[in-house]
Scaffold this active site. Structure first.
Site, PDB file in Angstrom:
ATOM      1  N   HIS A 222      -7.939   8.669 -11.083  1.00 23.34           N
ATOM      2  CA  HIS A 222      -7.911   7.138 -11.135  1.00 23.34           C
ATOM      3  C   HIS A 222      -9.024   6.568 -11.722  1.00 23.34           C
ATOM      4  O   HIS A 222     -10.373   6.713 -11.699  1.00 23.34           O
ATOM      5  CB  HIS A 222      -8.229   7.099  -9.402  1.00 23.34           C
ATOM      6  CG  HIS A 222      -8.538   5.773  -9.040  1.00 23.34           C
ATOM      7  ND1 HIS A 222      -7.958   5.007  -8.129  1.00 23.34           N
ATOM      8  CD2 HIS A 222      -9.728   5.145  -9.342  1.00 23.34           C
ATOM      9  CE1 HIS A 222      -8.190   3.838  -7.784  1.00 23.34           C
ATOM     10  NE2 HIS A 222      -9.419   3.793  -8.592  1.00 23.34           N
TER      11      HIS A 222
ATOM     12  N   HIS B 238       0.363   8.395  -0.686  1.00 22.94           N
ATOM     13  CA  HIS B 238      -0.601   8.427   0.337  1.00 22.94           C
ATOM     14  C   HIS B 238       0.004   8.605   1.645  1.00 22.94           C
ATOM     15  O   HIS B 238       0.817   7.680   2.313  1.00 22.94           O
ATOM     16  CB  HIS B 238      -1.436   7.153   0.375  1.00 22.94           C
ATOM     17  CG  HIS B 238      -2.284   7.069  -1.220  1.00 22.94           C
ATOM     18  ND1 HIS B 238      -3.258   7.834  -1.432  1.00 22.94           N
ATOM     19  CD2 HIS B 238      -2.062   6.299  -2.133  1.00 22.94           C
ATOM     20  CE1 HIS B 238      -3.701   7.555  -2.639  1.00 22.94           C
ATOM     21  NE2 HIS B 238      -3.138   6.742  -3.115  1.00 22.94           N
ATOM     22  N   LEU B 239      -0.193   9.696   2.345  1.00 24.86           N
ATOM     23  CA  LEU B 239       0.555   9.927   3.452  1.00 24.86           C
ATOM     24  C   LEU B 239      -0.395   9.827   4.705  1.00 24.86           C
ATOM     25  O   LEU B 239       0.112   9.692   5.922  1.00 24.86           O
ATOM     26  CB  LEU B 239       1.253  11.301   3.663  1.00 24.86           C
ATOM     27  CG  LEU B 239       2.443  11.594   2.706  1.00 24.86           C
ATOM     28  CD1 LEU B 239       2.798  13.002   2.766  1.00 24.86           C
ATOM     29  CD2 LEU B 239       3.625  10.475   3.091  1.00 24.86           C
TER      30      LEU B 239
ATOM     31  N   ASP C  79       2.615   5.050  -6.057  1.00 24.73           N
ATOM     32  CA  ASP C  79       1.220   4.865  -5.367  1.00 24.73           C
ATOM     33  C   ASP C  79       1.723   4.270  -3.855  1.00 24.73           C
ATOM     34  O   ASP C  79       0.879   3.401  -3.535  1.00 24.73           O
ATOM     35  CB  ASP C  79       0.459   3.990  -6.125  1.00 24.73           C
ATOM     36  CG  ASP C  79      -1.067   3.985  -6.027  1.00 24.73           C
ATOM     37  OD1 ASP C  79      -1.423   4.368  -4.945  1.00 24.73           O
ATOM     38  OD2 ASP C  79      -1.775   3.097  -6.422  1.00 24.73           O
TER      39      ASP C  79
ATOM     40  N   ASN D 299      -4.974  -1.489  -5.946  1.00 24.82           N
ATOM     41  CA  ASN D 299      -5.814  -0.904  -6.979  1.00 24.82           C
ATOM     42  C   ASN D 299      -5.233   0.138  -7.947  1.00 24.82           C
ATOM     43  O   ASN D 299      -5.027   1.113  -7.249  1.00 24.82           O
ATOM     44  CB  ASN D 299      -7.292  -0.505  -6.119  1.00 24.82           C
ATOM     45  CG  ASN D 299      -8.246  -0.164  -7.259  1.00 24.82           C
ATOM     46  OD1 ASN D 299      -7.997  -0.601  -8.475  1.00 24.82           O
ATOM     47  ND2 ASN D 299      -9.223   0.422  -6.816  1.00 24.82           N
TER      48      ASN D 299
ATOM     49  N   ASN E 181      -6.867  11.676  -0.320  1.00 25.00           N
ATOM     50  CA  ASN E 181      -7.796  10.846   0.250  1.00 25.00           C
ATOM     51  C   ASN E 181      -7.527  10.741   1.910  1.00 25.00           C
ATOM     52  O   ASN E 181      -7.422   9.561   2.306  1.00 25.00           O
ATOM     53  CB  ASN E 181      -8.140   9.416  -0.352  1.00 25.00           C
ATOM     54  CG  ASN E 181      -6.677   8.946  -0.415  1.00 25.00           C
ATOM     55  OD1 ASN E 181      -5.550   9.269  -0.265  1.00 25.00           O
ATOM     56  ND2 ASN E 181      -6.805   7.478  -0.473  1.00 25.00           N
TER      57      ASN E 181
ATOM     58  N   HIS F 229       2.674  10.468  -6.391  1.00 24.24           N
ATOM     59  CA  HIS F 229       1.431   9.664  -5.996  1.00 24.24           C
ATOM     60  C   HIS F 229       1.968   9.109  -4.862  1.00 24.24           C
ATOM     61  O   HIS F 229       2.401   7.877  -4.616  1.00 24.24           O
ATOM     62  CB  HIS F 229       1.151   8.787  -7.353  1.00 24.24           C
ATOM     63  CG  HIS F 229      -0.350   8.039  -7.210  1.00 24.24           C
ATOM     64  ND1 HIS F 229      -1.218   7.759  -7.966  1.00 24.24           N
ATOM     65  CD2 HIS F 229      -0.856   7.755  -5.813  1.00 24.24           C
ATOM     66  CE1 HIS F 229      -2.223   7.327  -7.518  1.00 24.24           C
ATOM     67  NE2 HIS F 229      -1.987   7.157  -6.341  1.00 24.24           N
TER      68      HIS F 229
ATOM     69  N   HIS G  77      -0.670   0.647   5.114  1.00 24.50           N
ATOM     70  CA  HIS G  77      -1.832   0.196   5.606  1.00 24.50           C
ATOM     71  C   HIS G  77      -1.288  -0.395   7.210  1.00 24.50           C
ATOM     72  O   HIS G  77      -0.208  -0.811   7.292  1.00 24.50           O
ATOM     73  CB  HIS G  77      -2.338  -0.837   4.927  1.00 24.50           C
ATOM     74  CG  HIS G  77      -3.252  -0.295   4.041  1.00 24.50           C
ATOM     75  ND1 HIS G  77      -4.667   0.548   4.179  1.00 24.50           N
ATOM     76  CD2 HIS G  77      -3.320  -0.298   2.568  1.00 24.50           C
ATOM     77  CE1 HIS G  77      -5.089   0.893   2.964  1.00 24.50           C
ATOM     78  NE2 HIS G  77      -4.338   0.378   1.951  1.00 24.50           N
TER      79      HIS G  77
ATOM     80  N   ASP H  98      -8.221  10.486  -6.067  1.00 22.48           N
ATOM     81  CA  ASP H  98      -7.462   9.122  -6.282  1.00 22.48           C
ATOM     82  C   ASP H  98      -8.165   8.219  -5.211  1.00 22.48           C
ATOM     83  O   ASP H  98      -8.191   8.482  -3.799  1.00 22.48           O
ATOM     84  CB  ASP H  98      -6.136   8.944  -5.935  1.00 22.48           C
ATOM     85  CG  ASP H  98      -5.415   7.745  -6.327  1.00 22.48           C
ATOM     86  OD1 ASP H  98      -5.442   7.260  -7.380  1.00 22.48           O
ATOM     87  OD2 ASP H  98      -5.044   7.299  -5.416  1.00 22.48           O
TER      88      ASP H  98
HETATM   89 ZN   LIG Z   1      -5.645   5.151  -7.419  1.00 24.40          ZN
END
Ligand SMILES: [Zn+2]
Length: 448
Positions: A181, A65-66, A325, A298, A97, A63, A329, A154
């Site tokens: 999710h 996020h790239l 996760d 979240n 996402n 999990h 940011h 997700d």
């Molecule tokens: Zn999630």
């Protein structure tokens, strides 16, 4: 042709079941020799006296996020890969996402192409629905053929039970899991942190535990009915854990992951009252009404009773995966009032150090922790490597389980500097990550 000898190192390999001190020689990107007990003589190799250190297979993150394509100010595939190596991760599953979402064959292929040559195996997760809008199923067979290893919306739940049921039905022919999710938006709407005593004190609207639990129970019912392959992302509540434990006991094909922050941090961190073991927390109290937006995530950081329930499930095997996760940011996404701040913690580089707290407290065996970061996730998504055996391509992490270090958000290799651990001392540090002929070394190793 480079050779590196890890001498006198504790080898923990869940794939082969080894947990013993020995010597490992990496020769031109492969494991040339493995001698339990030691005794490898390799005068032409760089010798690393690794007594007291641990050598394990590279970590696998289900999990991550790239952010590429579309939000390169937060992270790119390249900076995310660098952060992964610094954190000991050699396999990343990239969440879809992005902008556009990974809902087409070309988008899946593009991520795979961009990831080539970065030294980390990056495998894309396809979107469950077109544009992650929750209205129409994405072409799962085409995405699977292009190389997707799982499907997820997700960041957003699939609110329609009918659509989630259809996605789970498709998971049988593709053989790929659906990562859910779990969040009921009618319960979480407007909330920014866990609903409880701390949210009341701070006056920040809360997200009740039920927002997760009702969705977990719905998805388990759908998986039980369809026989589909369900994987629950970032489980964080006692009720959801109970539902998971009961479902697994009934033989429902459901797995789940827990994040380092949900295992170690509580909602008190939101108020600036958080402290790790051995740290004085008095000087960290920033006062009533203050808050730290780097704690906004979240699902939210929960209260202690939920944290203990998730940890119990990790200990007893109900949960077999730890996933970061990792959600980087830009500074402007967090430099605002709590309700407006983006959800997410930059987690790849602090995962091991944070999780080692559980080992130092005596709450988790080191051997089990390595499993949760390697073979556990690997087998869950069918991504297991060969482990530490002669002839295998080197896919290794060397870490010092005791070395203390102070987290400096600005020094993270990730573009996301958003960590609630900034300024805190962790004990347990990644020193080297080896993937084939590519090697990452922490600064401390260069000075050795
Ligand atoms: Zn999630």
């Amino acid at each position: 042709m480079s050779k590196t000898l890890f001498a006198g190192v504790r080898i923990i390999c869940p794939h082969t079941g080894v947990d013993e001190v020995g010597d490992v020689l990496v020769d031109d990107g492969r494991i040339g020799l493995l001698r339990l007990g030691g005794g490898v003589d390799a005068p032409d190799a760089e010798r690393i006296d690794a007594s007291g250190m641990v050598l394990s297979p590279g970590f696998v993150d289900l999990h991550t996020h790239l952010r590429e394509p579309g939000e390169e100010q937060k992270e790119t595939i390249e900076t995310g890969a660098a952060a992964a190596l610094a954190g000991g991760f050699t396999t990343l599953c990239a969440m879809p996402n992005t902008y556009p979402a990974l809902d087409s064959r070309i988008s899946i292929e593009t991520v795979r192409e961009r990831a080539e040559g970065l030294g980390v195996r990056i495998v894309p997760i396809g979107a469950i629905t077109v544009g992650r809008m929750g209205e129409q199923l994405a072409p799962h067979h085409a995405l699977a053929a292009a190389g997707a290893v799982a499907f997820s919306d997700d960041g957003s739940p699939v609110s329609s039970a009918g659509l989630m049921r259809r996605a789970l039905q498709y998971s049988e022919p593709t053989g790929l899991p659906i990562t859910s999710h779990c969040e009921d938006l009618s319960l979480s709407a407007g909330g920014s942190m866990h609903e409880g005593a701390v949210s009341a004190r701070l006056g920040i609207p809360g997200i009740p535990a039920s927002a997760e639990e009702v969705m977990v129970r719905r998805d388990i019912a759908l998986a039980e009915e369809t026989g589909g392959r369900l994987h629950i992302a970032h489980i964080s509540t006692a009720g959801a854990v109970s539902a998971l434990r009961e479902a697994r006991a009934r033989g429902v094909p459901v797995t789940a992951e827990a994040t380092p922050h949900h295992l170690l941090l509580t909602d008190e961190w939101v108020a600036g009252w958080g402290a790790l073991d051995g740290e004085p927390n008095a000087d960290r109290i920033v006062g009533d009404g203050a808050y730290d937006t780097s704690t906004k995530v979240n699902p939210p950081l929960r209260s202690g009773d939920h944290v203990r329930a998730v940890l119990d499930a990790v200990r007893d095997g109900t949960i077999d995966v730890i996933a970061t996760d990792h959600a980087p940011h830009a500074p402007t996404d967090k430099a605002c009032e709590y309700g407006c701040a983006a959800f997410g913690i930059s987690g790849l580089e602090t995962a091991l150090g944070l999780l080692m707290l559980l080992v130092h407290r005596g709450e988790l065996d080191l051997n089990r922790l390595v499993h949760l970061l390697t073979a556990g996730p690997g087998s869950t998504f069918g991504l297991s490597g060969q482990g530490i055996r002669e002839g295998a391509v080197a896919d290794l992490v060397l870490f010092d389980p005791d070395q203390p270090w102070v987290v400096d958000g600005e020094a993270l290799l990730s573009r996301g500097k958003n960590t609630p651990l900034h300024g805190h001392t962790l004990r347990g540090k990644v020193l080297m990550t080896v993937v084939g002929t590519r090697t990452y070394r922490a600064n401390q190793m260069e000075e050795r």
